[in-house]
Motif scaffolding. Sequence first.
Motif, short mmCIF file in Angstrom:
data_model
loop_
_atom_site.label_atom_id
_atom_site.label_comp_id
_atom_site.label_asym_id
_atom_site.label_seq_id
_atom_site.Cartn_x
_atom_site.Cartn_y
_atom_site.Cartn_z
N ALA A 1 0.81 -1.22 0.00
CA ALA A 1 0.00 0.00 0.00
C ALA A 1 0.84 1.27 0.00
O ALA A 1 0.42 2.30 -0.53
CB ALA A 1 -0.94 0.00 1.19
N THR A 2 2.03 1.23 0.57
CA THR A 2 2.87 2.43 0.62
C THR A 2 3.32 2.86 -0.77
O THR A 2 3.71 4.01 -0.97
CB THR A 2 4.10 2.19 1.50
N ASP A 3 3.26 1.94 -1.73
CA ASP A 3 3.69 2.26 -3.10
C ASP A 3 2.56 2.80 -3.96
O ASP A 3 2.81 3.23 -5.10
CB ASP A 3 4.26 1.00 -3.77
N ALA A 4 1.35 2.79 -3.46
CA ALA A 4 0.19 3.24 -4.24
C ALA A 4 -0.64 4.20 -3.40
O ALA A 4 -1.56 3.79 -2.69
CB ALA A 4 -0.66 2.03 -4.68
N PRO A 5 -0.35 5.48 -3.45
CA PRO A 5 -0.98 6.43 -2.53
C PRO A 5 -2.41 6.83 -2.91
O PRO A 5 -3.13 7.37 -2.07
CB PRO A 5 -0.06 7.65 -2.63
N GLY A 6 -2.82 6.59 -4.14
CA GLY A 6 -4.10 7.14 -4.60
C GLY A 6 -5.31 6.30 -4.22
O GLY A 6 -5.20 5.18 -3.73
N MET A 7 -6.47 6.90 -4.46
CA MET A 7 -7.76 6.22 -4.28
C MET A 7 -8.57 6.44 -5.55
O MET A 7 -8.53 7.53 -6.14
CB MET A 7 -8.52 6.79 -3.09
N ILE A 8 -9.32 5.43 -5.97
CA ILE A 8 -10.13 5.55 -7.18
C ILE A 8 -11.58 5.23 -6.86
O ILE A 8 -11.92 4.76 -5.77
CB ILE A 8 -9.61 4.64 -8.30
N GLY A 9 -12.42 5.45 -7.84
CA GLY A 9 -13.83 5.15 -7.70
C GLY A 9 -14.62 5.85 -8.77
O GLY A 9 -14.08 6.62 -9.58
N ILE A 10 -15.91 5.60 -8.80
CA ILE A 10 -16.84 6.27 -9.71
C ILE A 10 -17.82 7.05 -8.84
O ILE A 10 -18.56 6.45 -8.06
CB ILE A 10 -17.58 5.26 -10.60
#
Length: 785
Positions: A69-78
């Motif tokens: 998780a430390t390598d992927a800081p973003g959040m996505i969604g619709i």
Amino acid sequence: MSDVSATMDFRRRDARDKLQGRTRYTVDRYLPGMLHAAVLRANVASGRILKLDTSRASRMPGVRAIVTATDAPGMIGIGIADHPLFARDVIRYNGEPLAAVAADTLAQAHAALAAIEVEIAPTPALLSMADALAPEAALIHPDWESYEVMFPGGARGGNVAWEATVVRGDVDAAFARPDVVIVDSSFRVGRQNHVAFEPRAVVAAYEDGRFHLETSTQVPWTIRNATARLLGVPASQVRVTVPPVGGGFGLKFDLAIEPFAALLARASSRPVRLVNSREEEMLTCLFRENAEIRIRSAVTPDGEIVGREAVVLMDCGAYGGEQIFLTTMTAHTLGGNYKLGSVRLVSRAVYTNTAPNGAFRACNGVYNTFALERHTDEIAARLGMDPVAFRRRNVLGDGDLGATGQTFEGNVLGPMLDRMAEMRPAPHIRSDGRLHGRATTVGTWFVFVGPSAATVNMNADGTATLVTSGVEIGSGSMMQGLPQIVAATLGLDPGQVIVRAADTDAAGYDVGVGGGRTTVSLGAASLSAAQEVRAKLLKMASEMIEAAPEDLVLRDGRIEIAGAPGSGRTIAEVATRAQATFGPVSGTGAFTGGHVPAMPGCAAGHFIDAIEIPVFAVHDCEVAVDPDTGHVEVLSYRVVQDVGRALNPRAIRGQIQGGVTQGLGYALHEEVTIGDDGRVCQSGFETYRVPLALDVVPVEITLHEGAPSAGPLGTKGAGEVPILNVGATIACAVANATGKRVQELPLTPPRVLGLILGRTPELTFPHISDRWDDNLVRPHRASET
């Protein structure tokens, strides 16, 4: 002008290679020095991460990179950004990713996964929507209020990820009328797995500071933008190309495993291949969501529907995903088909501690059509009316209002019902000891539009190259419909139109292939681009032939004077001269669709307030039910489908046959259950029953042409709607055969036998309030807090 017709039974150019096994899908891609990746997933449905130590795994033989998780800081969604790539502190479903590993071999990657030290403190899981909506239920997303809202207007709160509402007219007054009959129905449907032959797959590389993802997807631009968001890099640093796709059906209409491979490629400086196993596809697939539906209607004795209200609960799983958008569609599927005096609907995406759900062919529409058509039969029975006569009286026609107050154009469903009546054989008595029933249903779907772009390059040899971000997912639109449109515009044979594979570095933005939009949106953009090329060719040809452009036609690879076959020059000659004189001949086109207005104030929380291109269907079937086993056999099946204009009738018929077969699985066979541990119980074909060859029934088909359409050349999407009515039609036929109230799909033999023996209790939903307003997070149209 061109006097070449775009309508023909044009064979797919990719069919031979696919049949002979020469097509190279993403799963067939290999790069020199490529690593193999695997993903570590949680084995509890709900919990807190106490420890995640990758140090020992990183020293395992062959391991080149590990990411968390430390390598992927973003959040996505619709609509709302609620979904991280890896679990952060909290586990929300059994199967949620914790880490990903790249190694020299797949066996080494799996060995490294086993060496990762994980400690999780389990917490109580909410595995059903009833549990999640209970007043005392814990929050699956305690910090839901902090999430970025990307689309305003939807109501949110607690374990309700999104809520969309429709209110038109005075529904309370309609139900209070002394002359109405009130019919109350409840329905439940389970999940459905897409079972695409090619699992989700990606090959990622990181070169010159940019990511290149070769992936099996329907939405290359979504993959580009969402991957960049998760990784915290500019979208321009991500290039997405798409080889032929081995089936999508909506499964590949969203981001999946691409960011894992991208991160590992950057961390290892090597290409990385990541392919889901069939078990991973079954356990983490974005299933068609399970849903619970309650409908009430107020109907006069002569069959007028003066009021309707409904509550639809959609299980989105642990994250909102596609279901946030799909709440919109209830207004146009459950609120479709029929004229309604007044209406109020609420569609709610509900968080549960289960694997996330997603889009599946005719998403949202399949189960809402099942509920609506079963409810319609129950109304007809209460009134003592023939169910087909009741439908004929109430189906939408020219000038009628939809649920959100839009005005429909054309009488389409009425003539389609008339045609079905002509197709149905006369009733006859069967004496094989089985229970026989027949039913006719109607359905309303719509074509997604949205932005599309296209470029047509005229080649000096007289062929044309079409460049778009469209993806061939097996429907044939990219290999048939689009080349037919371009070829007809330029006076070519469709085989002379080369279709470039999707590449986000080469083609403009596109929403993606799905929702029946390929031939409409990409087709309109391609038509516009081809028209620009035609104008340039005619200008050059007019100088060469010494005739006015308006006097020329393009046909059979030539530009000639109208009425003088054999005159003029070949298109290759004209293109060569134009290239030498003005430079390469090309044209660009774009399409976004218009805007069909809804009645102001009717819809709240909707991504689409009104439908631009409605598509209608009428289905009919006859079934035989074995009273001793509950087995249902479909004896005959008929379809009348609204196609606007059939560019390729043969291709459309193939889509209808395939859609009906897929619908048979949903109606009769495909059942997904969730264990007490939150894990999907069906992990492969041994436990998940799909239609087999002997289950397939030939479909008698009529293509209904001429209905109004804003699509190019009058076309409509034909790939989504064939599955829309299947569950509804079979359910209504089984109800007619058995005389029992069918409230649930799939109609597996044990379920049908339970109905016949009277062992199935009436379906009720205590978590759906009798008072419609009490089912809302906030009053309709109130400001979001």
